[in-house]
Every structure is written in structure tokens, then in C-alpha cells.
Design a protein around this motif. Sequence first.
Motif, PDB file in Angstrom:
ATOM      1  N   UNK A 146      25.851-102.781  38.848  1.00  0.00           N
ATOM      2  CA  UNK A 146      24.160-103.186  38.682  1.00  0.00           C
ATOM      3  C   UNK A 146      23.443-103.108  39.955  1.00  0.00           C
ATOM      4  N   UNK A 147      22.363-102.839  39.765  1.00  0.00           N
ATOM      5  CA  UNK A 147      21.461-102.739  41.074  1.00  0.00           C
ATOM      6  C   UNK A 147      21.292-104.159  41.469  1.00  0.00           C
ATOM      7  N   UNK A 148      20.998-104.624  42.568  1.00  0.00           N
ATOM      8  CA  UNK A 148      20.854-105.646  43.268  1.00  0.00           C
ATOM      9  C   UNK A 148      19.437-105.641  43.982  1.00  0.00           C
ATOM     10  N   UNK A 149      18.648-106.481  43.545  1.00  0.00           N
ATOM     11  CA  UNK A 149      17.209-106.747  43.958  1.00  0.00           C
ATOM     12  C   UNK A 149      17.074-107.887  44.989  1.00  0.00           C
ATOM     13  N   UNK A 150      17.436-107.402  46.175  1.00  0.00           N
ATOM     14  CA  UNK A 150      17.447-108.286  47.262  1.00  0.00           C
ATOM     15  C   UNK A 150      16.205-109.249  47.487  1.00  0.00           C
ATOM     16  N   UNK A 151      14.925-108.950  47.143  1.00  0.00           N
ATOM     17  CA  UNK A 151      13.780-109.764  47.380  1.00  0.00           C
ATOM     18  C   UNK A 151      13.270-109.899  45.914  1.00  0.00           C
ATOM     19  N   UNK A 152      12.868-111.162  45.861  1.00  0.00           N
ATOM     20  CA  UNK A 152      12.662-112.365  46.837  1.00  0.00           C
ATOM     21  C   UNK A 152      14.206-112.920  46.656  1.00  0.00           C
ATOM     22  N   UNK A 153      14.722-113.717  47.865  1.00  0.00           N
ATOM     23  CA  UNK A 153      15.855-114.364  47.767  1.00  0.00           C
ATOM     24  C   UNK A 153      15.514-115.695  46.961  1.00  0.00           C
ATOM     25  N   UNK A 154      16.626-115.822  46.093  1.00  0.00           N
ATOM     26  CA  UNK A 154      16.775-117.042  45.216  1.00  0.00           C
ATOM     27  C   UNK A 154      16.791-118.440  46.447  1.00  0.00           C
TER      28      UNK A 154
END
Length: 187
Positions: A146-154
Motif C-alpha cells: 500500500x502507498x504511504x503518504x508521509x505528510x502530514x505526520x500523525x
Amino acid sequence: MSTIETYQGRLLNYVDPDPDTIYIEDIAHALSQICRFTGHCREFYSVAQHSVLCSYFAPAEYKFEALMHDSTEAYIGDLNSPLKALLTGYKDIEHRIYEAIAYKWMLPYKISDVVKYTDLLMLKKEYIELMSPELERPIWDFIKDFPYKEDPAIEPWNPKQAEEIFLERFDSLWKTHVSQQETIGTS
């Protein structure tokens, strides 16, 4: 006894949940108090925040459904998937509650594939950002592609923030959701 009392003093019957006993304030409050990953994340991270973030990641026409996708957990808790699979009858109870919620807020009676996919995208983000990064976990291989969306961080919210933001998000999405359902009904 098959009835619980909610935060606002209402009664919900697990056997025959009545949509008239389900209130968004109870859902927001309870979800803000429940930690994801059965509490095994690095810091407290609520189901309410997870739901809000899912609603931001979802495509426009699915944002409200994404916000509400885990709302049953306000009444039955956030059991981890491996445990849910072992509990006979649990999914039936969860489904009955979801149907009452779906009826009340004009949601599909089955969570859409788009929202399920959004939930898994969020799961990957949560796993990377909130679980212990130094451990190898082959049980998580199902989300590795699965893609990982880095921004915004949790950045985890405290329960009060999570409850307030969940309710604000509900209010902001509700009118759009009603309009979409009216459009679908007239076409």
C-alpha cells in the motif's frame, strides 16, 4: 442483559439496536476514549482521530462514510481483527449496530470498498508512525504494498481534542452528505 448505557445516559440494545437511541455525541465521546491497536501504540491515539483522518484521505463523495466507518466501536469497543475473527456472534452484533447507524445517517448498509481501502491506507500510515519501528512484523505484510503518504505526520490528539474535532468534522460533512443522498434519490 443485552443493553448498555451510553455517555449521555441513553440505552442501546445489542439485540435490537434502535436508531433513535444512537447519537453522534455518544459516538464522538466514546471513540475519543478508545485507543487504536488495543493500546499497543507508542502513545494514545484514538479511534475518533483515526476516523477523522480517514475522512480527510477519502475521496470527496466518501468522506462522511469514512468518518463514520468505525462508529460501531463506540458501542462495542475496538477489538483487534484477529480477536474479532475468533468471537462467535461478534460480527452479527457489530452488523446490527452498523445497520442502525447506517439507517440514521443515510450510509450504505455495507461499508464501501473505497472506504475499506482508505482505512487500510490509514492503517499503514498509523503502523509506520505509531507502532515500534524497530520490530519486524510479518503479520503486517498484507499492507506492505500500500502507498504511504508521509505528510502530514500523525500527531495524536488528547481525548477532548479528538471528541471536539470529530464533532466539528461531522457537522462540516453532514450537510454535504445529505445533499449527495438527495441527489442520488432524485436521479
